[in-house]
Design an enzyme around this catalytic site. Structure first.
Site, short mmCIF file in Angstrom:
data_model
loop_
_atom_site.label_atom_id
_atom_site.label_comp_id
_atom_site.label_asym_id
_atom_site.label_seq_id
_atom_site.Cartn_x
_atom_site.Cartn_y
_atom_site.Cartn_z
N TYR A 182 35.47 34.25 39.37
CA TYR A 182 36.38 33.93 38.26
C TYR A 182 37.11 32.62 38.48
O TYR A 182 37.05 32.02 39.55
CB TYR A 182 37.33 35.06 37.92
CG TYR A 182 38.25 35.65 38.94
CD1 TYR A 182 38.59 35.02 40.12
CD2 TYR A 182 38.82 36.91 38.69
CE1 TYR A 182 39.47 35.60 41.01
CE2 TYR A 182 39.70 37.50 39.58
CZ TYR A 182 40.02 36.84 40.74
OH TYR A 182 40.90 37.42 41.62
N GLU A 183 37.77 32.16 37.43
CA GLU A 183 38.38 30.81 37.35
C GLU A 183 37.35 29.71 37.55
O GLU A 183 37.64 28.65 38.09
CB GLU A 183 39.51 30.67 38.38
CG GLU A 183 40.68 31.60 38.16
CD GLU A 183 41.29 31.50 36.79
OE1 GLU A 183 41.15 30.44 36.15
OE2 GLU A 183 41.89 32.48 36.33
N GLY A 184 36.14 29.95 37.08
CA GLY A 184 35.04 29.01 37.26
C GLY A 184 34.29 29.36 38.52
O GLY A 184 34.85 29.32 39.62
N MET A 203 45.79 34.59 30.56
CA MET A 203 45.00 33.42 30.19
C MET A 203 43.74 33.92 29.48
O MET A 203 42.90 34.58 30.09
CB MET A 203 44.64 32.64 31.46
CG MET A 203 43.80 31.41 31.23
SD MET A 203 43.72 30.38 32.73
CE MET A 203 43.03 31.50 33.93
#
Length: 594
Positions: A438-440, A162
């Site tokens: 991570y991932e926001g 991603m």
């Protein structure tokens, strides 16, 4: 020496006794997912994680990934483990049978992911990213793209990534500069640099499929002008054999605090050929499909580390002799008592246990709603979608916050030995720390929760949580055997309702009010959800205490529920006070004084 044993007994309790998932076979596509099949799959996953992945955890951390002239080598043993992982069919455990997957329920995958994260978090990132790519491609890709790329992705021969973050932008993806220029053959030329790309380059798979956010020449400004593209490392011929190298290269890998066996890469795209996934300028819609899948998975990383850290801490607390019990020697035949007799050690162990088991129940609650999206009733499907949308930021932020807290408590139980590498506890603290970022970041999850999820459709999403909890409290409030669990839950739930009204009203007048309260509110919501689940776990367990409780499982479950209600849930009082205080003390502080 660190060790790990998959908590299968508790997993079975959550699936079959608490969540009553034995009826999963009534859902279309899950007809063969019987309790016996699920149990056998979990047992085999436990064996693989305990015997194959866990022994590579410390060595992988010490060796790390090696970068040499654009090539990334994973630590010793990872290639063999990944090959065995794929041969056993684990990459496609929940993927569609149409592309070679096994099509098992999400509840099964949730528990398998937890085991992988407990045993080897770095390893888990490689197939974890591929699973997210599968979900995004299957949901938004053209039939041509799905037929060409999904079978190899599902079987694990190829992997996925991603690619969002750029050197100048992370959360604010509207600032993205990566370009996509249309070519005459219907493909696009992708140019730009992406950073912090997990599994962006490695030696585990034949090919790597990058899902890349980029801008078309006519793209509107901001987040509404981003499109999503599939950019393979190697071109794929019509017969699925690999062709020439695409214009994709790894510029470097990051030297990190933890997850050192996971390659975190700088990926450069130099007029690389890509294929549009979904509609032009609608890339965030497609990417969020993958991101939300990954956010739930990252939450399980926090849970996995909390569990393995707890196991290590308990084993050490039973063996380590230090001092005597405050109420007199408990082991007079030994030179000292094991530290598990001391109140503060027990506080730390029970905190780890209560958080791990509570989050496991919450995770399966969410996973069951993922499965309910296959329900034949459209209303049930919609309500399931709404529940998952509501709790995704909570699962991601709460589980990783508590996982990090649990890992640090585990290290604390060991004292000075916890700070030493050979015991493994300090690695858990290092590895799990990234999960809050991570991932926001968890702060962004909190902002999403109060800024989007709460006001969505005039609070419609909130009903998916508020209604069942309120109904449960009302139904059980007269049962005296549950009073010690229902009363604390009711107090926390009342605080949550009042805080919700406060944020909704104050946030309309001044968005900083909602922003300042966001992190505390998400934690308040999360702890209330855990309290609801712990009350239910106590309710299920109490009648089973007795002759049938030969291993003391249900006694321990009720005891952990009692500890949570009495020693952990009171945090909601402080959180409530903080929320109600408003934003003034935070926002009025002079910027120059920082």
């Amino acid at each position: 020496m660190a060790s790990y044993k998959a908590p299968l007994r508790d997993m079975r309790f959550v699936i079959f006794e608490l969540m009553d998932c034995g009826d999963i076979t009534t859902l279309p596509g899950y007809e063969e997912a019987t309790p016996d099949l699920i149990d056998s799959v979990l047992e085999e996953a436990a064996r693989f994680c305990e015997q194959v992945l866990f022994p590579l955890n410390r060595s992988g951390d010490e060796e790390g990934c090696v970068f040499d002239s654009g090539v990334v080598r994973t630590p010793k043993g990872f290639q063999e483990a990944y090959k065995a992982f794929c041969e056993a069919g684990w990459p496609g455990i929940t993927s569609s049978p149409a592309y070679g997957g096994q099509g098992l329920p999400k509840i099964v995958n949730s528990l398998i992911e937890e085991m992988i994260c407990s045993s080897n978090l770095s390893f888990g990132l490689y197939p974890g990213l591929s699973h997210g790519a599968c979900v995004a491609l299957e949901s938004h890709g053209s039939e041509e793209l799905k037929d060409k790329y999904l079978p190899k992705l599902v079987e694990g021969t190829w992997s996925g990534t991603m690619c969002l973050t750029e050197p100048h932008c992370g959360t604010d993806l509207g600032l993205s500069r990566t370009k996509a220029v249309p070519a005459e053959d219907g493909t696009y030329r992708i140019t730009g640099t992406k950073i912090f790309i997990s599994a962006g380059e490695h030696d585990l798979t034949e090919n790597i499929l990058h899902l890349v956010l980029a801008r078309l020449p006519d793209a509107p400004k901001g987040i509404k002008g981003i499109s999503l593209f599939l950019v393979p490392k190697f071109f794929v011929h019509d017969d699925n054999t690999l062709g020439a190298r695409n214009g994709v290269s790894c510029g470097s890998i990051e030297h990190k605090m933890g997850i050192k066996a996971s390659a975190t890469c700088v990926i450069n795209f130099d007029e690389a050929t890509g294929w549009l996934v979904g509609e032009p300028h609608k890339g965030m819609r497609a990417m969020f499909t993958m991101m939300n899948t990954e956010r739930l998975a990252v939450g399980l990383q926090g849970l996995g580390i909390a569990e393995v850290s707890y196991q290590g801490a308990v084993a050490y607390a039973r063996e380590r002799l230090q001092g005597r019990s405050l109420t007199g020697a408990k082991y007079p035949d030994k030179p000292a008592d094991p530290i598990i007799v001391h109140p503060d050690i027990r506080r730390m162990l029970l905190t780890q246990r209560a958080y791990a088991e509570g989050c496991r129940a919450f995770g399966i609650w969410a996973a069951k709603h993922l499965d309910l999206r296959n329900h034949p009733d459209a209303t049930v499907r919609q309500e399931a979608e709404e529940f998952v949308a509501l709790v995704t930021p909570v699962v991601k932020a709460l589980f990783t916050d508590l996982g990090s807290e649990a890992a640090n408590l585990g290290m604390q139980v060991f004292g000075g030995h916890g700070y030493i590498r050979e015991h493994g506890m300090e690695q858990y603290a290092r590895d799990v720390r990234i999960a809050q970022i991570y991932e926001g970041t968890n702060g962004v999850q909190a902002l999403d929760f109060v800024g989007r999820k709460l006001p969505a459709d005039m609070g419609r999403l909130l009903r998916r949580f508020f209604h069942p909890v309120a109904a449960y409290i009302e139904e059980k409030s007269s049962e005296t055997t549950l009073t010690e669990f229902i009363d604390p839950l009711n107090k926390a739930f009342t605080r949550l309702q009042q805080a919700t009204i406060k944020i909704a009203q104050a946030g309309l007048r001044n968005p900083d009010e909602a922003g300042a309260a966001a992190t505390d509110y998400l934690r308040l919501f999360g702890l209330t959800a855990l309290a609801y689940l712990w009350a239910r776990m106590a309710e299920v367990s109490l009648p089973k205490i007795g002759a049938d409780d030969t291993d003391g499982f249900y006694v321990a479950k009720v005891g952990t529920a009692r500890f949570f209600m009495q020693r952990l849930l009171p945090q909601t009082g402080a959180l409530f006070s903080s929320i109600m205080a408003g934003s003034k003390s935070t926002m009025a502080f002079d910027e120059a004084a920082f």
